[in-house]
Design a protein around this motif. Sequence first.
Motif, PDB file in Angstrom:
ATOM      1  N   ALA A  29       0.826  -1.199   0.000  1.00 48.71           N
ATOM      2  CA  ALA A  29       0.000   0.000   0.000  1.00 48.71           C
ATOM      3  C   ALA A  29       0.868   1.261   0.000  1.00 48.71           C
ATOM      4  O   ALA A  29       0.560   2.242  -0.682  1.00 48.71           O
ATOM      5  N   HIS A  30       1.987   1.225   0.730  1.00 52.65           N
ATOM      6  CA  HIS A  30       2.894   2.374   0.775  1.00 52.65           C
ATOM      7  C   HIS A  30       3.716   2.494  -0.511  1.00 52.65           C
ATOM      8  O   HIS A  30       4.149   3.593  -0.871  1.00 52.65           O
ATOM      9  N   ALA A  31       3.953   1.360  -1.188  1.00 52.16           N
ATOM     10  CA  ALA A  31       4.761   1.377  -2.409  1.00 52.16           C
ATOM     11  C   ALA A  31       4.002   1.965  -3.599  1.00 52.16           C
ATOM     12  O   ALA A  31       4.617   2.366  -4.588  1.00 52.16           O
ATOM     13  N   LEU A  32       2.680   2.012  -3.501  1.00 46.86           N
ATOM     14  CA  LEU A  32       1.871   2.548  -4.589  1.00 46.86           C
ATOM     15  C   LEU A  32       1.731   4.063  -4.468  1.00 46.86           C
ATOM     16  O   LEU A  32       1.561   4.597  -3.371  1.00 46.86           O
ATOM     17  N   SER A  33       1.777   4.731  -5.597  1.00 45.19           N
ATOM     18  CA  SER A  33       1.554   6.172  -5.615  1.00 45.19           C
ATOM     19  C   SER A  33       0.072   6.469  -5.384  1.00 45.19           C
ATOM     20  O   SER A  33      -0.784   5.587  -5.527  1.00 45.19           O
ATOM     21  N   ALA A  34      -0.228   7.692  -5.034  1.00 46.05           N
ATOM     22  CA  ALA A  34      -1.626   8.091  -4.851  1.00 46.05           C
ATOM     23  C   ALA A  34      -2.423   7.878  -6.131  1.00 46.05           C
ATOM     24  O   ALA A  34      -3.578   7.427  -6.102  1.00 46.05           O
ATOM     25  N   GLU A  35      -1.797   8.159  -7.263  1.00 45.20           N
ATOM     26  CA  GLU A  35      -2.464   7.985  -8.557  1.00 45.20           C
ATOM     27  C   GLU A  35      -2.821   6.518  -8.787  1.00 45.20           C
ATOM     28  O   GLU A  35      -3.923   6.199  -9.249  1.00 45.20           O
ATOM     29  N   SER A  36      -1.902   5.615  -8.457  1.00 48.98           N
ATOM     30  CA  SER A  36      -2.160   4.186  -8.653  1.00 48.98           C
ATOM     31  C   SER A  36      -3.231   3.674  -7.702  1.00 48.98           C
ATOM     32  O   SER A  36      -4.066   2.841  -8.074  1.00 48.98           O
ATOM     33  N   ARG A  37      -3.218   4.176  -6.469  1.00 43.55           N
ATOM     34  CA  ARG A  37      -4.246   3.752  -5.516  1.00 43.55           C
ATOM     35  C   ARG A  37      -5.629   4.194  -5.979  1.00 43.55           C
ATOM     36  O   ARG A  37      -6.605   3.447  -5.872  1.00 43.55           O
ATOM     37  N   ILE A  38      -5.715   5.397  -6.509  1.00 44.37           N
ATOM     38  CA  ILE A  38      -6.999   5.885  -7.027  1.00 44.37           C
ATOM     39  C   ILE A  38      -7.456   5.024  -8.203  1.00 44.37           C
ATOM     40  O   ILE A  38      -8.639   4.689  -8.326  1.00 44.37           O
ATOM     41  N   PHE A  39      -6.520   4.660  -9.073  1.00 40.97           N
ATOM     42  CA  PHE A  39      -6.853   3.800 -10.215  1.00 40.97           C
ATOM     43  C   PHE A  39      -7.425   2.471  -9.737  1.00 40.97           C
ATOM     44  O   PHE A  39      -8.472   2.015 -10.228  1.00 40.97           O
ATOM     45  N   LEU A  40      -6.755   1.841  -8.772  1.00 41.84           N
ATOM     46  CA  LEU A  40      -7.207   0.538  -8.282  1.00 41.84           C
ATOM     47  C   LEU A  40      -8.558   0.638  -7.578  1.00 41.84           C
ATOM     48  O   LEU A  40      -9.420  -0.229  -7.744  1.00 41.84           O
ATOM     49  N   GLN A  41      -8.752   1.697  -6.799  1.00 39.36           N
ATOM     50  CA  GLN A  41     -10.010   1.870  -6.083  1.00 39.36           C
ATOM     51  C   GLN A  41     -11.189   2.064  -7.030  1.00 39.36           C
ATOM     52  O   GLN A  41     -12.324   1.711  -6.700  1.00 39.36           O
ATOM     53  N   GLY A  42     -10.916   2.618  -8.196  1.00 32.59           N
ATOM     54  CA  GLY A  42     -11.987   2.891  -9.149  1.00 32.59           C
ATOM     55  C   GLY A  42     -12.369   1.714 -10.025  1.00 32.59           C
ATOM     56  O   GLY A  42     -13.320   1.809 -10.814  1.00 32.59           O
ATOM     57  N   LEU A  43     -11.655   0.607  -9.905  1.00 33.58           N
ATOM     58  CA  LEU A  43     -11.934  -0.542 -10.757  1.00 33.58           C
ATOM     59  C   LEU A  43     -13.213  -1.256 -10.324  1.00 33.58           C
ATOM     60  O   LEU A  43     -13.451  -1.452  -9.129  1.00 33.58           O
ATOM     61  N   PRO A  44     -14.023  -1.699 -11.267  1.00 31.82           N
ATOM     62  CA  PRO A  44     -15.220  -2.468 -10.914  1.00 31.82           C
ATOM     63  C   PRO A  44     -14.863  -3.910 -10.558  1.00 31.82           C
ATOM     64  O   PRO A  44     -13.816  -4.421 -10.960  1.00 31.82           O
ATOM     65  N   GLU A  45     -15.736  -4.565  -9.817  1.00 30.60           N
ATOM     66  CA  GLU A  45     -15.514  -5.968  -9.482  1.00 30.60           C
ATOM     67  C   GLU A  45     -15.918  -6.893 -10.620  1.00 30.60           C
ATOM     68  O   GLU A  45     -15.410  -8.008 -10.727  1.00 30.60           O
ATOM     69  N   LYS A  46     -16.842  -6.441 -11.461  1.00 31.37           N
ATOM     70  CA  LYS A  46     -17.305  -7.237 -12.601  1.00 31.37           C
ATOM     71  C   LYS A  46     -17.455  -6.325 -13.807  1.00 31.37           C
ATOM     72  O   LYS A  46     -17.579  -5.099 -13.669  1.00 31.37           O
ATOM     73  N   MET A  47     -17.469  -6.925 -14.984  1.00 29.13           N
ATOM     74  CA  MET A  47     -17.672  -6.152 -16.202  1.00 29.13           C
ATOM     75  C   MET A  47     -18.250  -7.069 -17.275  1.00 29.13           C
ATOM     76  O   MET A  47     -17.881  -8.251 -17.369  1.00 29.13           O
TER      77      MET A  47
END
Length: 311
Positions: A91-109
């Motif tokens: 979690a600390h190794a990820l940039s804020a931008e990457s964390r936002i990207f991951l948080q925005g991903l859907p669980e299904k598509m």
Amino acid sequence: MKYAVISDVHGNLDALEGVLADAARQPADAYLFTGDYCLSLPFPEQVVRRIAGLEHACVIRGNEEQYIEKMQGEDEARWEGGQMHISCWCAHALSAESRIFLQGLPEKMSFRDAESGIGFHMAHSSGNFIGKAELGKFSCPTIPLMYREGELKHRRLLKDIRGHLNENQEFQEQCGKLEDGVYLFGHSHIQWFIESGKKVFINPGSCGLPMDSCEPGAPYTLISTGKGGISVEERRVPYDIEGFIKKFSRSDQYKRVPVWSGIRIRELRTRREHLYYFLEYAERYAQRTGDPIRPFTRKTWEGAYEEWAEI
């Protein structure tokens, strides 16, 4: 259209780059990612930025993304050296931008291929589509018990999985509830696919950390669509695994999270599960030494590993 289906990269940048280069040569028109991009191997930030920068990519989240999200804002010193240190470190190794990207991903598509009209459905685990039909028998921990020999031929494993599913009542029942189309998932780290009537189920395996005991390389699956339907090609891309392990051994993760890193290096070399069995050993060690704290503390985690590594 050609779709490259990729899953479970787990921070292995070298494997991902090898797969993307191979897919580009086919050439793939689009990329379908079914989760677990971080945690376990040492380059989560680079992997996430590479995926986020791809054009024509459909990306969903996996279970590891949830672990990372829960660790955001945690004090790393609280977990240092213990069982959950890897999640906090990642979690600390990820940039804020990457964390936002991951948080925005859907669980299904779900989407439809424009030319063929075939429906595609994506989730991280086969359990979303076929219940326990796959994972009830074929999973990371069960493969070493089912196949005692070292390297396993993929064609044998594929035959065994298909035989199991064709005779599995839950698989047949769940298939009957689904519309025709293509169902994509990962999670088990085992590459396979099966057609059942007008439904196709595809697990591309783990790009970064395969656990099927099969041939070396980074697996992914290529789907070609057309008016005549689809064709499926399982691919396994060779890359310099020992070279990657050398990079791993010089990484910040290896220095900061040595127990987890040592276990994952074993798995990279053998393409077999070791973490599950270490966790079982750590539980017995904790009970033997009278440590009731869970997740495991640094003292128990490192003490158990010191013993286990000598077995």
